[in-house]
Design a protein around this motif. Structure first.
Motif, PDB file in Angstrom:
ATOM      1  N   MET A   1       1.153  -0.978   0.411  1.00  0.00           N
ATOM      2  CA  MET A   1       0.308  -0.207   0.087  1.00  0.00           C
ATOM      3  C   MET A   1       1.246   0.442  -0.419  1.00  0.00           C
ATOM      4  O   MET A   1       1.757   0.948   0.748  1.00  0.00           O
ATOM      5  N   LYS A   2       0.556   2.123  -1.020  1.00  0.00           N
ATOM      6  CA  LYS A   2       1.516   3.130  -0.720  1.00  0.00           C
ATOM      7  C   LYS A   2       0.916   4.243   0.625  1.00  0.00           C
ATOM      8  O   LYS A   2      -0.437   4.427   1.006  1.00  0.00           O
ATOM      9  N   LEU A   3       2.262   5.119   0.454  1.00  0.00           N
ATOM     10  CA  LEU A   3       1.906   6.080   1.983  1.00  0.00           C
ATOM     11  C   LEU A   3       0.580   6.566   1.473  1.00  0.00           C
ATOM     12  O   LEU A   3      -0.367   7.328   2.115  1.00  0.00           O
ATOM     13  N   VAL A   4      -0.032   7.388   0.457  1.00  0.00           N
ATOM     14  CA  VAL A   4      -0.879   8.012  -0.122  1.00  0.00           C
ATOM     15  C   VAL A   4      -2.088   7.892   0.063  1.00  0.00           C
ATOM     16  O   VAL A   4      -3.544   8.473   0.820  1.00  0.00           O
ATOM     17  N   ASP A   5      -2.425   6.256   0.159  1.00  0.00           N
ATOM     18  CA  ASP A   5      -3.731   5.444   0.634  1.00  0.00           C
ATOM     19  C   ASP A   5      -3.700   5.395   1.759  1.00  0.00           C
ATOM     20  O   ASP A   5      -5.044   5.441   2.251  1.00  0.00           O
ATOM     21  N   LEU A   6      -2.980   5.771   3.348  1.00  0.00           N
ATOM     22  CA  LEU A   6      -3.559   5.541   4.278  1.00  0.00           C
ATOM     23  C   LEU A   6      -4.210   6.999   4.774  1.00  0.00           C
ATOM     24  O   LEU A   6      -5.123   6.962   5.653  1.00  0.00           O
ATOM     25  N   PHE A   7      -4.254   8.228   4.075  1.00  0.00           N
ATOM     26  CA  PHE A   7      -5.025   9.080   3.911  1.00  0.00           C
ATOM     27  C   PHE A   7      -6.457   9.020   3.502  1.00  0.00           C
ATOM     28  O   PHE A   7      -7.538   9.462   4.332  1.00  0.00           O
ATOM     29  N   GLU A   8      -6.787   7.983   3.504  1.00  0.00           N
ATOM     30  CA  GLU A   8      -8.507   7.871   3.168  1.00  0.00           C
ATOM     31  C   GLU A   8      -8.501   6.572   4.187  1.00  0.00           C
ATOM     32  O   GLU A   8      -9.982   6.274   4.663  1.00  0.00           O
ATOM     33  N   LYS A   9      -8.155   7.141   5.270  1.00  0.00           N
ATOM     34  CA  LYS A   9      -8.398   5.901   6.250  1.00  0.00           C
ATOM     35  C   LYS A   9      -8.805   6.238   7.532  1.00  0.00           C
ATOM     36  O   LYS A   9      -9.361   5.960   8.894  1.00  0.00           O
ATOM     37  N   LYS A  10      -7.653   7.308   7.581  1.00  0.00           N
ATOM     38  CA  LYS A  10      -7.419   8.032   8.607  1.00  0.00           C
ATOM     39  C   LYS A  10      -7.133   9.481   8.555  1.00  0.00           C
ATOM     40  O   LYS A  10      -6.033   9.478   7.470  1.00  0.00           O
ATOM     41  N   THR A  11      -6.221   9.755  10.041  1.00  0.00           N
ATOM     42  CA  THR A  11      -5.859  11.368  10.135  1.00  0.00           C
ATOM     43  C   THR A  11      -3.991  10.694  10.122  1.00  0.00           C
ATOM     44  O   THR A  11      -4.196  10.121  11.211  1.00  0.00           O
ATOM     45  N   VAL A  12      -3.241  11.154   9.573  1.00  0.00           N
ATOM     46  CA  VAL A  12      -2.205  10.505   9.067  1.00  0.00           C
ATOM     47  C   VAL A  12      -1.584  11.494  10.756  1.00  0.00           C
ATOM     48  O   VAL A  12      -1.324  12.601  10.745  1.00  0.00           O
ATOM     49  N   PHE A  13      -0.785  10.295  11.291  1.00  0.00           N
ATOM     50  CA  PHE A  13       0.530  11.647  12.138  1.00  0.00           C
ATOM     51  C   PHE A  13       2.231  11.115  11.921  1.00  0.00           C
ATOM     52  O   PHE A  13       2.264   9.763  11.475  1.00  0.00           O
ATOM     53  N   SER A  14       2.344  11.796  11.157  1.00  0.00           N
ATOM     54  CA  SER A  14       4.392  11.050  10.606  1.00  0.00           C
ATOM     55  C   SER A  14       5.274  12.293  11.287  1.00  0.00           C
ATOM     56  O   SER A  14       4.501  13.484  12.601  1.00  0.00           O
ATOM     57  N   LEU A  15       6.149  12.079  11.404  1.00  0.00           N
ATOM     58  CA  LEU A  15       7.399  12.507  12.516  1.00  0.00           C
ATOM     59  C   LEU A  15       8.892  12.453  11.677  1.00  0.00           C
ATOM     60  O   LEU A  15       8.743  12.292  10.337  1.00  0.00           O
ATOM     61  N   GLU A  16       9.336  13.925  11.334  1.00  0.00           N
ATOM     62  CA  GLU A  16      10.623  14.386  11.075  1.00  0.00           C
ATOM     63  C   GLU A  16      11.577  14.521  11.739  1.00  0.00           C
ATOM     64  O   GLU A  16      12.081  14.492  12.623  1.00  0.00           O
ATOM     65  N   VAL A  17      13.381  13.392  10.921  1.00  0.00           N
ATOM     66  CA  VAL A  17      14.310  13.628  12.016  1.00  0.00           C
ATOM     67  C   VAL A  17      15.365  13.510  10.804  1.00  0.00           C
ATOM     68  O   VAL A  17      15.144  13.900   9.953  1.00  0.00           O
ATOM     69  N   PHE A  18      16.268  13.757  10.971  1.00  0.00           N
ATOM     70  CA  PHE A  18      17.905  14.355  10.685  1.00  0.00           C
ATOM     71  C   PHE A  18      19.296  12.783  10.749  1.00  0.00           C
ATOM     72  O   PHE A  18      19.135  12.981  12.078  1.00  0.00           O
ATOM     73  N   PRO A  19      20.067  12.709   9.859  1.00  0.00           N
ATOM     74  CA  PRO A  19      20.584  11.736  10.692  1.00  0.00           C
ATOM     75  C   PRO A  19      21.681  12.967  11.039  1.00  0.00           C
ATOM     76  O   PRO A  19      21.661  13.457  11.734  1.00  0.00           O
ATOM     77  N   PRO A  20      22.147  12.041  12.022  1.00  0.00           N
ATOM     78  CA  PRO A  20      23.416  12.070  12.897  1.00  0.00           C
ATOM     79  C   PRO A  20      24.740  12.622  11.819  1.00  0.00           C
ATOM     80  O   PRO A  20      24.428  12.873  10.771  1.00  0.00           O
ATOM     81  N   ARG A  21      25.333  13.805  12.469  1.00  0.00           N
ATOM     82  CA  ARG A  21      25.979  14.755  11.946  1.00  0.00           C
ATOM     83  C   ARG A  21      27.412  13.240  11.542  1.00  0.00           C
ATOM     84  O   ARG A  21      27.821  12.912  11.024  1.00  0.00           O
ATOM     85  N   LYS A  22      27.856  14.264  10.223  1.00  0.00           N
ATOM     86  CA  LYS A  22      28.711  13.414   9.675  1.00  0.00           C
ATOM     87  C   LYS A  22      29.739  12.816   9.966  1.00  0.00           C
ATOM     88  O   LYS A  22      30.737  13.290  11.390  1.00  0.00           O
ATOM     89  N   ASN A  23      30.391  12.049  10.444  1.00  0.00           N
ATOM     90  CA  ASN A  23      31.583  11.428  10.681  1.00  0.00           C
ATOM     91  C   ASN A  23      31.135  10.659  12.729  1.00  0.00           C
ATOM     92  O   ASN A  23      31.959  10.531  13.335  1.00  0.00           O
ATOM     93  N   THR A  24      29.574  10.518  12.370  1.00  0.00           N
ATOM     94  CA  THR A  24      28.956  10.846  13.437  1.00  0.00           C
ATOM     95  C   THR A  24      28.247   8.639  13.116  1.00  0.00           C
ATOM     96  O   THR A  24      28.215   8.972  12.153  1.00  0.00           O
ATOM     97  N   SER A  25      28.292   7.906  13.916  1.00  0.00           N
ATOM     98  CA  SER A  25      27.561   6.219  13.437  1.00  0.00           C
ATOM     99  C   SER A  25      26.353   6.472  13.153  1.00  0.00           C
ATOM    100  O   SER A  25      26.484   7.120  14.083  1.00  0.00           O
ATOM    101  N   LYS A  26      26.358   5.793  12.275  1.00  0.00           N
ATOM    102  CA  LYS A  26      24.698   5.955  12.189  1.00  0.00           C
ATOM    103  C   LYS A  26      23.736   5.510  13.274  1.00  0.00           C
ATOM    104  O   LYS A  26      22.259   5.916  14.075  1.00  0.00           O
TER     105      LYS A  26
END
Length: 301
Positions: A1-26
């Motif tokens: 199922m594509k993410l866009v299909d979720l919007f037909e079923k519910k109010t979507v709740f999503s999050l944003e993060v950023f990667p660790p700084r360069k030369n820092t372990s993932k």
């Protein structure tokens, strides 16, 4: 199922993060991701470098952790202004190899001293390319409730958004904003323009005055008087400002969800404890909209 299909079923709740700084372990981001996973978000997006000039390896690595270890859909940001076709192909091919098929197609921010290579000068160019060459990908695009700061007018801003949607954007994620009325007016403009794809409202809780001032200056997002008074009053009391900022974000979210917003995209700034507090205060509201009927957008709020 594509993410866009979720919007037909519910109010979507999503999050944003950023990667660790360069030369820092993932792996350094794993505790953050593990805590965010307890919220059970519908997806987590991963940013790609200030100014859009980073290679993208860190973003792919973090998206891989989210998708394949936490088993939460990952959305990788792809800024296009300084990428040619081969570089975009490399990113998309690696994402597909990692079973990640959701991206946020962006122009990216201009960087002083760098010249765009001209391949994908506008986000709509990137959206169209992915839609044509990588049709299995779900493509999100950015939108700006208070108008992009480089846009000459409201009309031009909507025309640019129309091009993204016509190019194949499946859904939209908004820039942060602090006045819900501006978002409702933006919804009206979308309705009048015939733009009907789902739109998530971008919410950023304030926990640091200088950080918010830097972000709003950079993005051109206006700060309402009510919000500025909160910043000024608690600028020297970090705990009070944190609590006030969380309360303000919760108030925004409750109002937006009650008014039938398609979804909320929370800019976490990699602070899971803040995201958890916001989710704990609003989760019953989202749960009440598991099978929702958004209906038509009213033109008066």
């Amino acid at each position: 199922m594509k993410l866009v299909d979720l919007f037909e079923k519910k109010t979507v709740f999503s999050l944003e993060v950023f990667p660790p700084r360069k030369n820092t372990s993932k792996e350094s981001i794993l505790p953050t991701l593990s805590s965010l996973n307890d919220i059970s978000p519908d997806f987590i997006s991963v940013t790609l470098g200030a100014g859009g000039t980073a290679q993208g390896n860190e973003t792919i690595e973090v998206a891989n952790l989210i998708q394949n270890q936490l088993h939460v859909p990952a959305v990788a940001h792809i800024p296009s202004l300084y990428r040619n076709q081969d570089q975009v192909d490399e990113l998309l091919d690696q994402l597909a190899a990692d079973n990640i098929q959701n991206v946020l197609a962006l122009r990216g921010d201009p960087v002083d001293g760098l010249s765009p290579n001209g391949t994908f000068y506008h986000a709509s160019d990137l959206v169209a390319y992915i839609d044509r060459e990588y049709p299995n990908f779900d493509v999100a695009a950015a939108c700006y409730p208070e108008v992009h700061q480089e846009s000459p007018s409201v009309v031009a801003d909507i025309e640019g958004l129309r091009r993204k949607v016509d190019a194949g954007a499946d859904h939209l994620i908004s820039q942060l904003f602090f006045d819900n009325q501006h978002f409702y007016e933006f919804q009206e403009r979308l309705a009048l323009a015939g733009i009907t794809v789902p739109v998530e409202a971008g919410i950023m809780p304030c926990t640091n005055k200088k950080q918010i001032e830097r972000i709003t200056k950079f993005s051109g997002v206006p700060v309402p008087k009510k919000y500025q008074k909160m910043l000024d009053r608690y600028a020297d009391n970090s705990l009070a400002l944190k609590d006030a900022g969380i309360a303000y974000a919760i108030e925004q979210i409750v109002d937006l969800v009650s008014q039938g917003v398609d979804g909320i995209h929370l800019y976490t700034m990699n602070k899971p404890e803040i995201a958890e507090k916001i989710w704990d205060a609003t989760k019953t509201i989202f749960e009440a909209n598991q099978t929702k009927d958004r209906g038509a957008i009213e033109l008066v709020h």
